[in-house]
Design a protein around this motif. Structure first.
Motif, PDB file in Angstrom:
ATOM      1  N   MET A 215       0.956  -0.793   0.326  1.00 23.76           N
ATOM      2  CA  MET A 215      -0.488   0.660   0.204  1.00 23.76           C
ATOM      3  C   MET A 215       0.975   1.376   0.041  1.00 23.76           C
ATOM      4  O   MET A 215       0.173   2.444  -0.545  1.00 23.76           O
ATOM      5  CB  MET A 215      -0.612  -0.126   0.788  1.00 23.76           C
ATOM      6  CG  MET A 215      -2.421  -0.963   1.401  1.00 23.76           C
ATOM      7  SD  MET A 215      -2.925  -1.146  -0.501  1.00 23.76           S
ATOM      8  CE  MET A 215      -4.138   1.272   0.719  1.00 23.76           C
ATOM      9  N   ARG A 216       2.127   0.876   0.757  1.00 21.41           N
ATOM     10  CA  ARG A 216       2.929   1.916   0.746  1.00 21.41           C
ATOM     11  C   ARG A 216       3.872   2.896  -0.967  1.00 21.41           C
ATOM     12  O   ARG A 216       3.038   3.822  -0.692  1.00 21.41           O
ATOM     13  CB  ARG A 216       3.643   2.305   1.871  1.00 21.41           C
ATOM     14  CG  ARG A 216       4.120   3.666   2.486  1.00 21.41           C
ATOM     15  CD  ARG A 216       5.431   3.885   3.073  1.00 21.41           C
ATOM     16  NE  ARG A 216       5.831   4.597   3.994  1.00 21.41           N
ATOM     17  CZ  ARG A 216       5.563   5.269   4.616  1.00 21.41           C
ATOM     18  NH1 ARG A 216       5.275   4.824   5.532  1.00 21.41           N
ATOM     19  NH2 ARG A 216       6.726   6.611   4.636  1.00 21.41           N
ATOM     20  N   ARG A 217       3.741   1.563  -1.236  1.00 26.15           N
ATOM     21  CA  ARG A 217       4.898   1.781  -2.444  1.00 26.15           C
ATOM     22  C   ARG A 217       3.888   1.764  -3.667  1.00 26.15           C
ATOM     23  O   ARG A 217       4.273   2.406  -4.336  1.00 26.15           O
ATOM     24  CB  ARG A 217       5.897   0.375  -2.778  1.00 26.15           C
ATOM     25  CG  ARG A 217       7.001   0.936  -3.791  1.00 26.15           C
ATOM     26  CD  ARG A 217       7.712  -0.202  -3.510  1.00 26.15           C
ATOM     27  NE  ARG A 217       8.680   0.260  -2.023  1.00 26.15           N
ATOM     28  CZ  ARG A 217       9.967  -1.348  -1.365  1.00 26.15           C
ATOM     29  NH1 ARG A 217       9.805  -2.042  -2.114  1.00 26.15           N
ATOM     30  NH2 ARG A 217      10.460  -0.008  -0.760  1.00 26.15           N
ATOM     31  N   TYR A 218       2.659   0.706  -3.613  1.00 27.13           N
ATOM     32  CA  TYR A 218       1.986   0.953  -4.499  1.00 27.13           C
ATOM     33  C   TYR A 218       0.728   1.877  -4.734  1.00 27.13           C
ATOM     34  O   TYR A 218      -0.165   1.764  -5.739  1.00 27.13           O
ATOM     35  CB  TYR A 218       1.838  -0.530  -5.722  1.00 27.13           C
ATOM     36  CG  TYR A 218       3.619  -0.665  -5.502  1.00 27.13           C
ATOM     37  CD1 TYR A 218       4.767  -0.612  -6.459  1.00 27.13           C
ATOM     38  CD2 TYR A 218       4.069  -2.326  -4.757  1.00 27.13           C
ATOM     39  CE1 TYR A 218       5.739  -0.922  -6.650  1.00 27.13           C
ATOM     40  CE2 TYR A 218       5.238  -2.583  -4.550  1.00 27.13           C
ATOM     41  CZ  TYR A 218       5.863  -2.178  -5.747  1.00 27.13           C
ATOM     42  OH  TYR A 218       7.279  -2.489  -5.484  1.00 27.13           O
ATOM     43  N   GLY A 219      -0.106   1.711  -3.688  1.00 25.66           N
ATOM     44  CA  GLY A 219      -1.329   2.391  -3.223  1.00 25.66           C
ATOM     45  C   GLY A 219      -1.671   2.791  -4.191  1.00 25.66           C
ATOM     46  O   GLY A 219      -2.299   3.021  -4.883  1.00 25.66           O
ATOM     47  N   LYS A 220      -1.428   4.543  -3.840  1.00 22.49           N
ATOM     48  CA  LYS A 220      -1.187   5.414  -4.438  1.00 22.49           C
ATOM     49  C   LYS A 220      -1.442   5.098  -6.914  1.00 22.49           C
ATOM     50  O   LYS A 220      -2.810   5.106  -7.094  1.00 22.49           O
ATOM     51  CB  LYS A 220      -0.986   6.887  -4.113  1.00 22.49           C
ATOM     52  CG  LYS A 220      -1.642   7.864  -5.143  1.00 22.49           C
ATOM     53  CD  LYS A 220      -0.795   8.723  -4.083  1.00 22.49           C
ATOM     54  CE  LYS A 220      -1.366  10.343  -5.469  1.00 22.49           C
ATOM     55  NZ  LYS A 220      -0.584  11.739  -4.347  1.00 22.49           N
ATOM     56  N   ALA A 221       0.007   4.780  -6.985  1.00 24.59           N
ATOM     57  CA  ALA A 221      -0.377   4.820  -8.345  1.00 24.59           C
ATOM     58  C   ALA A 221      -1.208   4.004  -8.807  1.00 24.59           C
ATOM     59  O   ALA A 221      -1.650   4.061  -9.799  1.00 24.59           O
ATOM     60  CB  ALA A 221       1.320   4.075  -8.647  1.00 24.59           C
ATOM     61  N   THR A 222      -1.912   2.479  -8.309  1.00 24.52           N
ATOM     62  CA  THR A 222      -2.169   1.399  -8.174  1.00 24.52           C
ATOM     63  C   THR A 222      -3.977   1.967  -8.707  1.00 24.52           C
ATOM     64  O   THR A 222      -4.795   1.461  -9.803  1.00 24.52           O
ATOM     65  CB  THR A 222      -2.192   0.135  -7.484  1.00 24.52           C
ATOM     66  OG1 THR A 222      -0.867   0.383  -7.430  1.00 24.52           O
ATOM     67  CG2 THR A 222      -2.815  -0.858  -8.162  1.00 24.52           C
ATOM     68  N   LEU A 223      -4.214   3.139  -7.322  1.00 25.61           N
ATOM     69  CA  LEU A 223      -6.193   3.463  -7.602  1.00 25.61           C
ATOM     70  C   LEU A 223      -5.630   3.989  -8.395  1.00 25.61           C
ATOM     71  O   LEU A 223      -6.927   4.299  -8.802  1.00 25.61           O
ATOM     72  CB  LEU A 223      -6.410   4.139  -5.868  1.00 25.61           C
ATOM     73  CG  LEU A 223      -6.162   2.593  -4.958  1.00 25.61           C
ATOM     74  CD1 LEU A 223      -5.896   3.311  -3.498  1.00 25.61           C
ATOM     75  CD2 LEU A 223      -6.728   1.969  -4.944  1.00 25.61           C
ATOM     76  N   ILE A 224      -5.226   5.253  -8.985  1.00 24.25           N
ATOM     77  CA  ILE A 224      -5.264   6.047  -9.914  1.00 24.25           C
ATOM     78  C   ILE A 224      -5.031   5.226 -11.094  1.00 24.25           C
ATOM     79  O   ILE A 224      -6.024   5.757 -12.390  1.00 24.25           O
ATOM     80  CB  ILE A 224      -3.969   7.074  -9.654  1.00 24.25           C
ATOM     81  CG1 ILE A 224      -3.933   8.117  -8.726  1.00 24.25           C
ATOM     82  CG2 ILE A 224      -3.439   7.739 -10.874  1.00 24.25           C
ATOM     83  CD1 ILE A 224      -2.299   8.914  -8.483  1.00 24.25           C
ATOM     84  N   ARG A 225      -4.060   4.606 -11.475  1.00 19.42           N
ATOM     85  CA  ARG A 225      -4.351   3.735 -12.726  1.00 19.42           C
ATOM     86  C   ARG A 225      -5.697   2.756 -12.692  1.00 19.42           C
ATOM     87  O   ARG A 225      -6.414   2.421 -13.860  1.00 19.42           O
ATOM     88  CB  ARG A 225      -3.586   2.279 -13.073  1.00 19.42           C
ATOM     89  CG  ARG A 225      -2.406   3.269 -13.527  1.00 19.42           C
ATOM     90  CD  ARG A 225      -0.697   1.781 -13.893  1.00 19.42           C
ATOM     91  NE  ARG A 225      -0.919   0.493 -12.532  1.00 19.42           N
ATOM     92  CZ  ARG A 225      -0.146   0.870 -11.433  1.00 19.42           C
ATOM     93  NH1 ARG A 225       0.721   2.148 -11.397  1.00 19.42           N
ATOM     94  NH2 ARG A 225       0.120   0.016 -11.106  1.00 19.42           N
ATOM     95  N   MET A 226      -6.809   2.465 -11.346  1.00 18.55           N
ATOM     96  CA  MET A 226      -8.176   2.379 -11.793  1.00 18.55           C
ATOM     97  C   MET A 226      -9.407   2.959 -12.027  1.00 18.55           C
ATOM     98  O   MET A 226     -10.432   2.648 -11.977  1.00 18.55           O
ATOM     99  CB  MET A 226      -8.076   1.333 -10.685  1.00 18.55           C
ATOM    100  CG  MET A 226      -6.966  -0.053 -10.346  1.00 18.55           C
ATOM    101  SD  MET A 226      -7.813  -0.762  -8.654  1.00 18.55           S
ATOM    102  CE  MET A 226      -8.692  -1.106  -8.002  1.00 18.55           C
ATOM    103  N   GLY A 227      -8.355   4.676 -12.169  1.00 19.76           N
ATOM    104  CA  GLY A 227      -9.252   5.665 -12.568  1.00 19.76           C
ATOM    105  C   GLY A 227     -10.005   6.199 -10.736  1.00 19.76           C
ATOM    106  O   GLY A 227     -10.479   7.284 -11.088  1.00 19.76           O
ATOM    107  N   LEU A 228      -9.277   6.105 -10.258  1.00 20.50           N
ATOM    108  CA  LEU A 228      -9.805   7.048  -8.821  1.00 20.50           C
ATOM    109  C   LEU A 228      -8.893   8.668  -8.683  1.00 20.50           C
ATOM    110  O   LEU A 228      -8.096   8.461  -9.405  1.00 20.50           O
ATOM    111  CB  LEU A 228      -9.063   6.911  -7.498  1.00 20.50           C
ATOM    112  CG  LEU A 228     -10.148   4.687  -7.399  1.00 20.50           C
ATOM    113  CD1 LEU A 228      -9.783   4.905  -6.210  1.00 20.50           C
ATOM    114  CD2 LEU A 228     -11.544   5.617  -6.892  1.00 20.50           C
TER     115      LEU A 228
END
Length: 117
Positions: free
Chosen positions: A58-71
């Motif tokens: 979550m710390r390393r990839y959370g934000k980027a992954t959620l942005i890629r999911m469209g958030l």
């Protein structure tokens, strides 16, 4: 990583494995940990290790992954920063569902009748 960081991480190994460990130095920690390794609790290791991996991810990839999911970036950042809260909720539900307190997993207490790790 600093020496104090290594000592802090080593101090958590006993809890992660569900065995006794004590001491003020790295050597003392390992001397008290090693004889107890044959009694480690698999469920405690899975909960602790899984939670640790989740928090790192979550710390390393959370934000980027959620942005890629469209958030939106702000919401993705908020959710990623709430990773520890999600970890507590998930481990609490897992512990309750599989009654892990009865299987040797140390728990902190209870919330509305649900055992918390």
């Amino acid at each position: 990583m600093t020496a104090s960081g290594i000592l802090i991480a080593a101090s958590q190994l006993g809890s992660l494995l569900g065995v006794e460990s004590s001491g003020f130095t790295l050597v003392e920690r390992f001397i008290t940990l090693v004889p107890n390794l044959d009694t480690f609790n698999v469920a405690t290791l899975l909960i602790g290790g899984g939670t640790l991996l989740f928090l790192i991810a979550m710390r390393r990839y959370g934000k980027a992954t959620l942005i890629r999911m469209g958030l939106p970036s702000t919401l993705a950042d908020l959710i990623a920063k709430a990773g520890p809260v999600f970890a507590v909720v998930i481990t609490t539900l897992v512990t309750w569902h599989w009654q892990l307190a009865d299987r040797g997993v140390d728990v902190v207490g209870q919330i509305l009748g649900v055992t918390c790790v």
